[in-house]
Design a protein around this motif. Structure first.
Motif, PDB file in Angstrom:
ATOM      1  N   LEU A   1      67.956 -12.217  21.959  1.00 16.54           N
ATOM      2  CA  LEU A   1      66.073 -12.080  21.049  1.00 16.54           C
ATOM      3  C   LEU A   1      66.156 -12.711  21.024  1.00 16.54           C
ATOM      4  O   LEU A   1      65.982 -13.784  20.070  1.00 16.54           O
ATOM      5  CB  LEU A   1      66.376 -11.064  20.822  1.00 16.54           C
ATOM      6  N   SER A   2      64.440 -13.724  22.261  1.00 11.85           N
ATOM      7  CA  SER A   2      64.481 -14.713  21.599  1.00 11.85           C
ATOM      8  C   SER A   2      63.214 -14.295  21.095  1.00 11.85           C
ATOM      9  O   SER A   2      62.763 -12.766  19.823  1.00 11.85           O
ATOM     10  CB  SER A   2      63.040 -15.404  22.604  1.00 11.85           C
ATOM     11  N   LEU A   3      62.587 -15.188  19.569  1.00 14.17           N
ATOM     12  CA  LEU A   3      61.333 -14.719  18.785  1.00 14.17           C
ATOM     13  C   LEU A   3      60.188 -14.298  19.542  1.00 14.17           C
ATOM     14  O   LEU A   3      60.080 -13.324  18.788  1.00 14.17           O
ATOM     15  CB  LEU A   3      61.165 -16.271  17.557  1.00 14.17           C
ATOM     16  N   GLU A   4      59.810 -14.578  20.769  1.00 16.09           N
ATOM     17  CA  GLU A   4      58.818 -14.544  21.144  1.00 16.09           C
ATOM     18  C   GLU A   4      58.899 -12.915  21.945  1.00 16.09           C
ATOM     19  O   GLU A   4      57.467 -11.927  21.603  1.00 16.09           O
ATOM     20  CB  GLU A   4      58.902 -15.167  21.933  1.00 16.09           C
ATOM     21  N   GLN A   5      60.330 -12.309  21.930  1.00 13.67           N
ATOM     22  CA  GLN A   5      60.359 -10.796  22.411  1.00 13.67           C
ATOM     23  C   GLN A   5      60.440 -10.046  21.355  1.00 13.67           C
ATOM     24  O   GLN A   5      60.029  -8.943  20.996  1.00 13.67           O
ATOM     25  CB  GLN A   5      61.845 -11.559  23.195  1.00 13.67           C
ATOM     26  N   LYS A   6      61.369 -10.670  20.317  1.00 13.89           N
ATOM     27  CA  LYS A   6      60.751  -9.309  18.469  1.00 13.89           C
ATOM     28  C   LYS A   6      59.980  -9.783  18.643  1.00 13.89           C
ATOM     29  O   LYS A   6      59.011  -8.576  17.721  1.00 13.89           O
ATOM     30  CB  LYS A   6      62.264 -10.504  18.013  1.00 13.89           C
ATOM     31  N   THR A   7      58.985 -10.637  18.104  1.00 12.42           N
ATOM     32  CA  THR A   7      57.836 -10.172  17.925  1.00 12.42           C
ATOM     33  C   THR A   7      56.968  -9.440  18.751  1.00 12.42           C
ATOM     34  O   THR A   7      56.019  -9.315  18.303  1.00 12.42           O
ATOM     35  CB  THR A   7      56.680 -11.888  18.095  1.00 12.42           C
ATOM     36  N   LYS A   8      57.058 -10.050  19.673  1.00 10.22           N
ATOM     37  CA  LYS A   8      56.309  -8.883  21.261  1.00 10.22           C
ATOM     38  C   LYS A   8      56.653  -7.639  20.965  1.00 10.22           C
ATOM     39  O   LYS A   8      55.775  -6.758  20.793  1.00 10.22           O
ATOM     40  CB  LYS A   8      56.246  -8.921  22.707  1.00 10.22           C
ATOM     41  N   HIS A   9      58.120  -6.790  20.102  1.00 13.97           N
ATOM     42  CA  HIS A   9      58.483  -5.647  20.637  1.00 13.97           C
ATOM     43  C   HIS A   9      57.568  -5.173  19.032  1.00 13.97           C
ATOM     44  O   HIS A   9      57.575  -4.038  19.075  1.00 13.97           O
ATOM     45  CB  HIS A   9      60.168  -5.725  20.980  1.00 13.97           C
ATOM     46  N   SER A  10      57.767  -6.594  17.864  1.00 12.20           N
ATOM     47  CA  SER A  10      57.934  -5.564  16.455  1.00 12.20           C
ATOM     48  C   SER A  10      56.132  -5.582  16.275  1.00 12.20           C
ATOM     49  O   SER A  10      55.894  -3.716  16.033  1.00 12.20           O
ATOM     50  CB  SER A  10      57.685  -6.651  15.561  1.00 12.20           C
ATOM     51  N   HIS A  11      55.394  -5.312  17.469  1.00  9.54           N
ATOM     52  CA  HIS A  11      53.832  -5.488  17.528  1.00  9.54           C
ATOM     53  C   HIS A  11      53.198  -3.863  17.919  1.00  9.54           C
ATOM     54  O   HIS A  11      52.649  -3.050  17.898  1.00  9.54           O
ATOM     55  CB  HIS A  11      53.012  -6.251  18.089  1.00  9.54           C
ATOM     56  N   ALA A  12      54.150  -4.057  19.117  1.00 14.36           N
ATOM     57  CA  ALA A  12      55.041  -2.416  19.919  1.00 14.36           C
ATOM     58  C   ALA A  12      55.084  -1.514  19.145  1.00 14.36           C
ATOM     59  O   ALA A  12      54.819  -0.406  19.032  1.00 14.36           O
ATOM     60  CB  ALA A  12      55.286  -2.761  20.261  1.00 14.36           C
ATOM     61  N   LEU A  13      55.455  -1.713  17.868  1.00 12.52           N
ATOM     62  CA  LEU A  13      56.368  -0.749  17.215  1.00 12.52           C
ATOM     63  C   LEU A  13      55.553  -1.022  15.246  1.00 12.52           C
ATOM     64  O   LEU A  13      55.742   0.680  15.387  1.00 12.52           O
ATOM     65  CB  LEU A  13      58.085  -0.937  16.763  1.00 12.52           C
ATOM     66  N   ILE A  14      54.811  -1.532  15.086  1.00 12.42           N
ATOM     67  CA  ILE A  14      53.617  -1.912  14.684  1.00 12.42           C
ATOM     68  C   ILE A  14      52.995  -0.901  15.106  1.00 12.42           C
ATOM     69  O   ILE A  14      52.355   0.449  14.128  1.00 12.42           O
ATOM     70  CB  ILE A  14      53.638  -3.075  14.609  1.00 12.42           C
ATOM     71  N   LYS A  15      52.778  -0.647  16.512  1.00  8.73           N
ATOM     72  CA  LYS A  15      51.538   0.690  16.744  1.00  8.73           C
ATOM     73  C   LYS A  15      51.790   2.022  16.604  1.00  8.73           C
ATOM     74  O   LYS A  15      50.933   2.736  16.462  1.00  8.73           O
ATOM     75  CB  LYS A  15      50.117  -0.265  17.907  1.00  8.73           C
ATOM     76  N   LYS A  16      53.469   2.293  17.794  1.00  7.51           N
ATOM     77  CA  LYS A  16      53.684   3.361  17.531  1.00  7.51           C
ATOM     78  C   LYS A  16      54.101   3.898  15.420  1.00  7.51           C
ATOM     79  O   LYS A  16      53.551   5.170  15.198  1.00  7.51           O
ATOM     80  CB  LYS A  16      55.284   2.868  17.494  1.00  7.51           C
ATOM     81  N   ALA A  17      54.106   3.177  14.232  1.00 10.87           N
ATOM     82  CA  ALA A  17      54.390   3.647  13.302  1.00 10.87           C
ATOM     83  C   ALA A  17      52.421   4.205  12.825  1.00 10.87           C
ATOM     84  O   ALA A  17      52.615   5.042  12.048  1.00 10.87           O
ATOM     85  CB  ALA A  17      55.377   2.595  12.869  1.00 10.87           C
ATOM     86  N   SER A  18      52.222   3.025  13.329  1.00 10.44           N
ATOM     87  CA  SER A  18      50.813   2.822  12.461  1.00 10.44           C
ATOM     88  C   SER A  18      49.859   4.579  13.068  1.00 10.44           C
ATOM     89  O   SER A  18      49.238   5.149  12.787  1.00 10.44           O
ATOM     90  CB  SER A  18      49.770   1.929  12.925  1.00 10.44           C
TER      91      SER A  18
END
Length: 202
Positions: free
Chosen positions: A163-180
């Motif tokens: 996974l590129s850093l950009e992919q990880k960052t994008k997916h990380s933001h999506a998971l942050i929203k789900k967790a929130s």
């Protein structure tokens, strides 16, 4: 466990299997633990113990995260998060929503620190074959109402694809929203139920 099975006591068997999964996780027998959790969830659902079914499924998702089965873990959490909304408001529901938020957060941190994104788990076990100690791993589709529309599948990556850093960052933001969202729902419900411990997560 053998006695509960012999007596055909599904209620007791499902509870013991969930506890067994926790013990197996502590012993680093993660694949066997996953089988225990999924069987526990199936039996709990069949006997109407939805709270235990949700708890076992969350445990299974946490297990998959630790095994690096990130896509499976996210799919399972998405289903549990959706099904949790169908449960009547209670302290157990608030605790479940909180655990879902924590599970999404663990998935995010694990994925971000990994180099690959495995698509799925061991196919032999996923198809219901017996794993270690004879515990059968069940399929993923354990949602409460099979007539509901399934949640969108999380992004899939080939097992050898980094996974590129950009992919990880994008997916990380999506998971942050789900967790929130899970945390916010837990806190809102806790406010209604006057649970200061869960409210502190707000």
């Amino acid at each position: 466990l053998k006695l509960a099975r012999k007596q055909e006591n599904s209620v007791l068997t499902s509870a013991i299997l969930n506890d067994l999964g926790n013990t197996l996780m502590a012993l680093e027998l993660k694949d066997v633990a996953l089988g225990a959790y999924t069987e526990s969830a199936i039996l709990a659902k069949a006997t109407g113990n939805i709270t235990l079914a949700m708890a076992a499924l969350i445990n299974a998702a946490m297990n998959e995260t630790e095994q690096g089965l990130f896509a499976d873990a996210e799919k399972r959490l998405d289903l549990v998060n959706r099904d949790m909304q169908q449960i009547p408001d209670s302290q157990n529901k608030a605790n479940g929503l909180l655990k879902i938020g924590l599970a999404y957060n663990k998935l995010r941190t694990s994925l971000h620190s990994s180099n690959v994104q495995p698509v799925g788990g061991n196919k032999e076990n996923r198809n219901g074959q017996k794993g270690k100690r004879g515990i059968t791993t069940r399929p993923l589709d354990l949602e409460l109402d099979s007539t509901d529309s399934p949640s969108p599948s999380p992004p899939q990556f080939k097992k050898t694809e980094s996974l590129s850093l950009e992919q990880k960052t994008k997916h990380s933001h999506a998971l942050i929203k789900k967790a929130s969202r899970a945390f916010n729902n837990a806190v809102t419900l806790a406010g209604v139920l006057k649970n200061p411990t869960i409210e502190s997560y707000g």
